[in-house]
Structures are given as C-alpha cells and as structure tokens.
Design an enzyme around this catalytic site. Sequence first.
Site, short mmCIF file in Angstrom:
data_model
loop_
_atom_site.label_atom_id
_atom_site.label_comp_id
_atom_site.label_asym_id
_atom_site.label_seq_id
_atom_site.Cartn_x
_atom_site.Cartn_y
_atom_site.Cartn_z
CG HIS A 1 -17.26 -7.81 25.52
ND1 HIS A 1 -17.31 -6.65 26.25
CD2 HIS A 1 -15.99 -7.90 25.04
CE1 HIS A 1 -16.13 -6.05 26.21
NE2 HIS A 1 -15.30 -6.80 25.49
CD GLU B 1 -8.53 -7.30 24.50
OE1 GLU B 1 -9.29 -7.15 23.53
OE2 GLU B 1 -8.86 -7.90 25.53
CG ASP C 1 -10.96 -3.73 23.08
OD1 ASP C 1 -11.62 -2.69 22.94
OD2 ASP C 1 -11.39 -4.74 23.66
#
Length: 600
Positions: free
Chosen positions: A91, A197, A221
């Site tokens: 990310h 997740e 998540d």
Amino acid sequence: MNETITRAFSAALRRPGICLYRRPVGYPLGASRKLSSTCRLHTMLKSNRLKQVFLEGGRPAMGFWQMIPGANVSRILAKSGADWVMVDCEHGNIDDAAMHDAVPAIAALGVSPIVRIPDRQPWMVKRALDSGAHGILVPLIRTVDEVKQVVSAAKFPPDGTRGFGSPIAMQNFDPEPTFTEYLQQANESLLTMVQIETKEALDSVEEIAPLVDVVFIGPFDLGNNIGHPIVNGKMDVELDEAIARVLKATVAAGKKAGIFCSSGEQAKQPHPSLLNKPAMSQKCVHQGCGKTFADGSDEVCRYHPGPPVFHEGQKGWKCCKPRVLTFEEFMAIEPCTEGKHSTTDLPPKIEKKEADPALTEASTNFAPPPPRAPVAAPQHIPTPPPPAAESEDDDESIEIPDGRICRRKGCGATYNKGSAREGESCVHHPGAPIFHEGSKGYSCCKRRVLEFDQFMKIEGCKTKNRHLFVGGEKKNQEKDANGSAGEEVVETVRTDFYQTPTSVIASFFLKKIDKDAAKVEFQGQSVDLDLPTTDTPVPKRYKTQVPLFGAIDTDKSSFKILGTKLEVTLVKADGSSWPVLRSDDRLTGEILQVGRAGRA
C-alpha cells in the site's frame, strides 16, 4: 509522522540452546572482528534484531510502518527506538528501487528491515530477501497451499525453492556473513510472516500458524471480509472473537502474532482474550480526552466539560481559565475535570455540592428591602435627527493650525503652515474601521490584518486632491481676543453608568482632560461640568449641566479624572433605583433591581 503507523508484535519466550551474541559497548556497527567458530554458526541470527527480541522474550517487539520512499525517512524511523521497520511495497509508495534504498539504511542502524510485498508471487519474495531484508510479510493469504508456496519461495533447498546469487543481501547483517554462511543460515535466520485478513485464512488459521514464523492480523481487511468492518474505531464482537481465534491458534503452534495498533498505549496492552476479559474497546468522546477504553474500565477520564472559546484571537475552554494564542497551545491545555470515560456526545453532569445549611440559614436573615418608589410612566421622545454630514472640504475662513493632521482615516498627512496646497493627494479610507475575531481592517476595502500596528499602516483605498485638516468646524470653534482659533467646543460626549444600592457611578468619556483646569460642581439634583482638554494644537472643552434622575448627597459625592474619562460617584439621597442617569432621558419602563431581591 503521518505516513507511519505504529505496530507491535507480541513478546516471546526465549528458546533454549541459542548462542546469543551481543556487541560490546562502544563497538562500532559494521566494524570487522574475528568470531569463534561457535558464534559463526549463528552470525545472521544474531543480526536479526526482531528475531532476537522473539528469542529473548519479556516484551513486545515495537516497530514502524514506512509508506513513503527515501533512505532518510528509513533512518529517521530506525533511530526512533524501533526493533523493526516495515517497508510497505503493497500500500505504500515504494517501488523496487526505493525498497533497495530503504533496506540497507534500516539495517545499518541495527534495526531489522521487514518488507511487505505486494502479492504472494515467488519472484516478489526473492526480490525482497535478495535486497537483504530480515523477513517478509505476505498480505491477503487465503489457503494453506498459498502459505506453503510462500514458505517454499522464502527457503533455500532442501526446505524450499529459493534461488541463490544476490551479492547484496549479506551486507545488511553485522557481522557480515560470507556467501556460504548466508546460504547455510538464511532459512533459520530470516522471518516468514503472513497476514490473516480474509475469511478463508481465518477458517484455516489453525493449519497456517505452524507453517510460518509470525501470523500478522490485519484487523481492517479481516473485519471487512467477515462482514464486521471497523467503524469509527470500534470493533464488533464478531471481529474481536476472530482476533482471539488467531491468537489462540498462534500460541498453540508456539509461534508469534502481530497486529495493527493505533497508538503506543494500545500496543502495550495484551489482548483481552488473553486475560479472559470481554474485548469491547471504545473511544471516549469527552473533550480533551479521546482515549480508548474497555467496558468496565476504572481508568480516570480527564476532560473539559465546557465548550471551547475562541475570542479576539485567544483560545481556551469555558470551564477553565487558561487562554492561549496558538492552536497547538490550545490543544495542550490540561483538562480541568475528572470523571469516567463515555461514548455519548454529552459529558456527564458535574455533581453539584449541597449548600452549607449554616450559610443557607444566614442568607435568609437579611432585612426586607426598602419600599420601592413608584416608577414614572414611559415618556415618548422623538428620535433626534441624525447629525449633519461632515464637510468634505476645509472652510477657507478657518485658519489651519500648524501641525494639524488630516482628519481622514488612514491618511496621516501633516499641515505645514505657509506651504502651498496645490497638488495635494489625500489617500485615505472612507469606510469605518472593523475589528472582528481578532482581524482588523476597514469596511471600504478587503484587506485584513492581525496586529494593530499593521492596521495603522494599511494604505488608503480612495484618493482626493486635497486633505481635510479642519473641515467646516467654524461653528465649533471659539476665537480669542486676537481673532484666532482658540479651542474646539465639544457638544456631547459618550456617557455610561451603573449603580449600587447607595450610589450611581457615571462615566463621561473625554480624552486628555486637564486635571488642573477641570471643574465639577455637585448640585442637589444636577452636576455642572467644565472639562477643558490638553489637545494640541487646538484644545477642546466640554461644558454642560447634567440634570440627574434623583437627588444626591453633594457632600459625599466625588469624582476622579482618568486618562480617557471623567468618573463621577453620585451618592443617592434616598436609596431608590435610577432607571436612567439624566432626568431628561427617555424612560423605558424597566425596573432596575440592585442589591438582594426581597422574598415573595
């Protein structure tokens, strides 16, 4: 730093049989030294600070998340007391080249660089480990087979399928291992971590945990994937139970667990499931608190029960006295009230102390108030016409005193006696001054400033071809015996008053009153004022008789002259309330109560 997020790993018990190498105090990082053959067996293991924390046990391993590129950013994070820094290639704004810059910068400071790769592809695993990372974190794992593929890509044969050949990886360990030592020790020394997740991974966590070194929980998540997202920082019971399941599986497998934490305080707290407590963490909404607390917590909440106050550039809270100028200082004002945490918008009511019975009894023993004199009926007085507009040109019949300053706002030009007035340019403000919320300016233009000195220097927005030094003030000037202008007669001044049960305190606002020449005479129901000023070059004089609403005691009444006003203390002769100061003022019909009200 906005781009970093604090994370924490749980502590681990020390494993027996591990040779721990510690660098002597003062020994420089990266300096060459000879090691015994025994210590050489674990050269890389000792260099992996994160794994050493796991082995030593006793505390969580604390670290930071790097999401923006730059070796200097990496060094700042590594110097902040971290055990590890996560280089986020999933990310974060970090590509392959930035990763190769960040990893050695972190390792050079004795901190473990961990790389979160974008996907579980084997070539991504290899690139991260070949850069010299001490471990990898793989996101969005779903099945046991995917975990096995990741582990295989991270291990050299015979434990896996990782290819060998990077000349860079060895440089990020201290002491630096040889090629052979790296090949022999990497499988044991490097960390393989996966994120739980997804719902599929949660369902298989008991099988996944034994295969890896660390199971990392991605709460956001994970919450989204099981249908219970985190909203406003609050977890549902179902998400908390899922986290507890991951922890239980990890502990049962003898492995380590990690989880996202929003603050250092949260990172220090064990998960409630380990303490057999319900896991309902909530955020306190009291002003000045904002801490996260668990249901049933006895922690003291320190907060501000009153609203914030912003006035004239000052900032503070209505409930306490500190006032500051900057927002940073405002946010740092210590809370003034203690209570319990709350998730409601309104803070708990402050308990009122019961009044002292002795004081209550004493307060009822006052004598009844004197009878009130009848109040006269309201009088209708027509509104006076507005004053005539000020002349825009100087009256030629009036002599302009030397040194007189232009009367227009913002100009400030001075008249020099005998100088020609042709070609004058008066740059001024035709509007009125405006002072609002700490800003200052004029109504005729848009410029606003904060300081009064800057306000006085605001350049005018209109221009006239002549200054205005005296205007049409002929009728307001008296002349002396020589026919020259003597003093300016002031027709009226602003007045104000307040009263007590025994006196009326009135103020007549006039600057620079000449204390030696001023005269104040008290009559039975009036006051005679003769107030000259020391203004230059033309002094002013305010002379009038003030008819009073009620009779006064002339012997006890007094006055004092201040820098901006005359203050007169009028002692009432009968103790009645004055609805107005002057007897010729219009009565409103209101009754002004002074002192303590009588009982019904």
